[in-house]
Design a protein around this motif. Structure first.
Motif, mmCIF file in Angstrom:
data_model
loop_
_atom_site.group_PDB
_atom_site.id
_atom_site.type_symbol
_atom_site.label_atom_id
_atom_site.label_comp_id
_atom_site.label_asym_id
_atom_site.label_seq_id
_atom_site.Cartn_x
_atom_site.Cartn_y
_atom_site.Cartn_z
ATOM 1 N N GLN A 1 0.825 -1.210 0.000
ATOM 2 C CA GLN A 1 0.000 0.000 0.000
ATOM 3 C C GLN A 1 0.858 1.258 0.000
ATOM 4 O OE1 GLN A 1 -2.938 -0.053 3.143
ATOM 5 N NE2 GLN A 1 -3.440 -2.209 2.797
ATOM 6 N N TYR B 1 -1.664 3.601 -2.330
ATOM 7 C CA TYR B 1 -3.055 3.216 -2.522
ATOM 8 C C TYR B 1 -3.714 2.972 -1.167
ATOM 9 C CZ TYR B 1 -7.128 0.514 -4.031
ATOM 10 O OH TYR B 1 -8.396 0.060 -4.227
ATOM 11 N N MET B 2 -4.944 3.474 -1.001
ATOM 12 C CA MET B 2 -5.732 3.253 0.214
ATOM 13 C C MET B 2 -6.904 2.356 -0.150
ATOM 14 S SD MET B 2 -5.520 7.190 1.466
ATOM 15 C CE MET B 2 -5.338 7.772 -0.220
ATOM 16 N N PRO B 3 -6.822 1.054 0.139
ATOM 17 C CA PRO B 3 -7.835 0.111 -0.364
ATOM 18 C C PRO B 3 -9.232 0.347 0.189
ATOM 19 C CG PRO B 3 -6.339 -0.983 1.168
ATOM 20 C CD PRO B 3 -5.774 0.376 0.924
ATOM 21 N N CYS C 1 1.704 -5.103 -7.715
ATOM 22 C CA CYS C 1 2.501 -5.491 -6.538
ATOM 23 C C CYS C 1 3.343 -6.720 -6.827
ATOM 24 C CB CYS C 1 1.581 -5.749 -5.350
ATOM 25 S SG CYS C 1 0.648 -4.312 -4.821
#
Length: 462
Positions: free
Chosen positions: A165, A170-172, A237
């Motif tokens: 992250q 990125y903020m899931p 990723c």
């Protein structure tokens, strides 16, 4: 039933179907028609692969044929796509703009074809439900307040680690990136403000900015949805991890890299994982073969226990070391003998060279004595005119010849020589000086003397 006087009903003509002359597939959309071969059509796949059959050649002239998408329709595929695109762009019911978007059909034809094909036809019966659900959405939440989960968009967060992250930004749980697609889209509306002084043109311009901003937000949401639904975030990723793993791999030796290069032609038939397994298995086989060869060597030497192998290797190492030391000593002794021989040969050669040099020097001396005698005799005959003049003995042979050719007395030549050299040295030191030569001196003679002094190295030419 039909009465005897009624005409017999005609059977419906079957729709005309077109097939590819190469693969025999039905041509439903675009096809390629050969201009040279009669009644010869190819599908796009066969044409792109360069199919040839019969008299047809791949470099024949051709034309693109646009077939109808629906049977019995006079609408081509490009017209159908233009109609659907126009309805999606201008909205259902705006048939004038949709007809202008199609370009080849009138408003009535566009309305009739869309309703009969996509609403009342088979497409509409399959896609449009019989009972339409209510479009009204209930946004009322529970008693907790307006921030209840029912008001938020429901989606499954992407399952990635905290390290991934932070690396991706990125903020899931929010489905947001630290840097979004078209990150500067908000600058379009950040300075907009509706005031009383705005006229219709200003308001229209600001609304256009808002529409542009809305379309950019939609594109951003579309890309997010695609990346989330198709697993592109997890793939990014994993690709980063794969790159890191490739960096951490040990460097291959030259033998291993050459071996991989030899097996490269087989990589087109295998996946990357199978290819790596093949490399590892072949290397493992080589190691096992070397180990088996080593064990057979131990067996030939009568070793049957693992403990005896270490004793055998130590004894073998000492034995090889003794052999190497003996070999080195032998090479040193041989080198000494060879060096002594070479030194003797060198001394002999040097002595023989010295003897020959001495003989040659003696011969040259004798020849020089003979030449001096001859030159003296010639000088006595050649320089009779200036031999008795003062300063003759201070001149070299070339200077004597120069004075004799110019019919100049040696004392005068020596004076001119001293003046020219003195003038040259003063000029070289930067001292202004004006040389006064004798008035009756010929310029040609002075030039010849100057050239001679320059060639002989007395002065340097400027």
């Amino acid at each position: 039933m039909t009465s005897p006087g009624d005409p017999e009903p005609k059977m419906a003509d079957p729709p005309t179907r077109w097939y590819c002359n190469y693969c025999q597939d039905e041509l439903k959309s675009f096809s390629v028609k050969c201009c040279k071969c009669p009644d010869f059509d190819l599908c796009l796949q066969c044409f792109s692969s360069g199919a040839e059959i019969g008299t047809h050649q791949r470099d024949d002239d051709y034309q693109i044929v646009d077939h109808a998408l629906f049977e019995g329709s006079d609408w081509s595929v490009s017209e159908e796509y233009a109609l659907l695109d126009g309805v999606e762009t201008f909205g259902f019911g705006n048939w004038a703009d949709a007809a202008n978007h199609v370009g080849t059909k009138s408003q009535a034809e566009v309305t009739e074809h869309y309703n009969s094909t996509f609403i009342l036809g088979n497409v509409g019966r399959v896609t449009i439900p019989d009972k339409l659900t209510s479009k009204v959405i209930d946004h009322t939440g529970p008693e907790e307040g307006p921030l209840s989960p029912s008001l938020s968009t429901t989606f499954t967060p992407v399952d990635i680690t905290l390290a991934d992250q932070s690396e991706l930004g990125y903020m899931p749980h929010r489905d947001d990136f630290e840097r979004e697609f078209d990150n500067d889209a908000e600058t379009l509306v950040s300075h907009l403000a509706v005031t009383i002084e705005d006229d219709d043109l200003d308001i229209s311009l600001k609304l256009a900015h808002v529409d542009i901003y809305t379309s950019r937000l939609k594109e951003r949401l579309r890309r997010k949805k695609i990346s989330r639904d198709y697993g592109l975030i997890v793939a990014a990723c994993s690709s980063a991890k794969q790159k890191q793993a490739n960096k951490n791999k040990k460097q291959l030796s030259k033998h291993e890299s050459d071996f991989r290069e030899k097996l490269r032609p087989f990589s087109q038939f295998m996946t990357p994982r199978d290819q790596e397994e093949l490399y590892e298995n072949v290397q493992k086989e080589k190691r096992l073969r070397a180990k088996i060869k080593e064990l057979l060597k131990y067996r030939r030497n009568g070793i049957t226990k693992h403990e005896e192998c270490a004793e055998y290797e130590a004894a073998r190492f000492k034995r090889e070391k003794r052999k190497e030391s003996r070999k080195r000593l032998a090479e040193k002794a041989k080198g000494r003998v060879l060096s002594a021989k070479k030194e003797k040969e060198k001394l002999n050669k040097i002595e023989s060279k010295e003897d020959t040099i001495k003989r040659e020097k003696e011969r040259e001396k004798e020849k020089e004595k003979e030449r001096d005698k001859d030159d003296r005799e010639l000088v006595e005959d050649e320089f009779k005119a200036i031999k008795s003049s003062p300063g003759f003995n201070f001149l070299s042979d070339r200077e004597k010849k120069l004075c004799n050719s110019m019919k100049m007395r040696p004392a005068r030549y020596i004076t001119l020589k001293a003046l020219i050299i003195k003038d040259h040295l003063l000029r070289k030191q930067g001292i202004p000086h004006k040389t006064r030569y004798p008035s009756n001196l010929d310029k040609a003679h002075r030039k010849r003397i100057f050239n001679y002094l320059t060639k002989s190295g007395w002065i340097k030419s400027s």
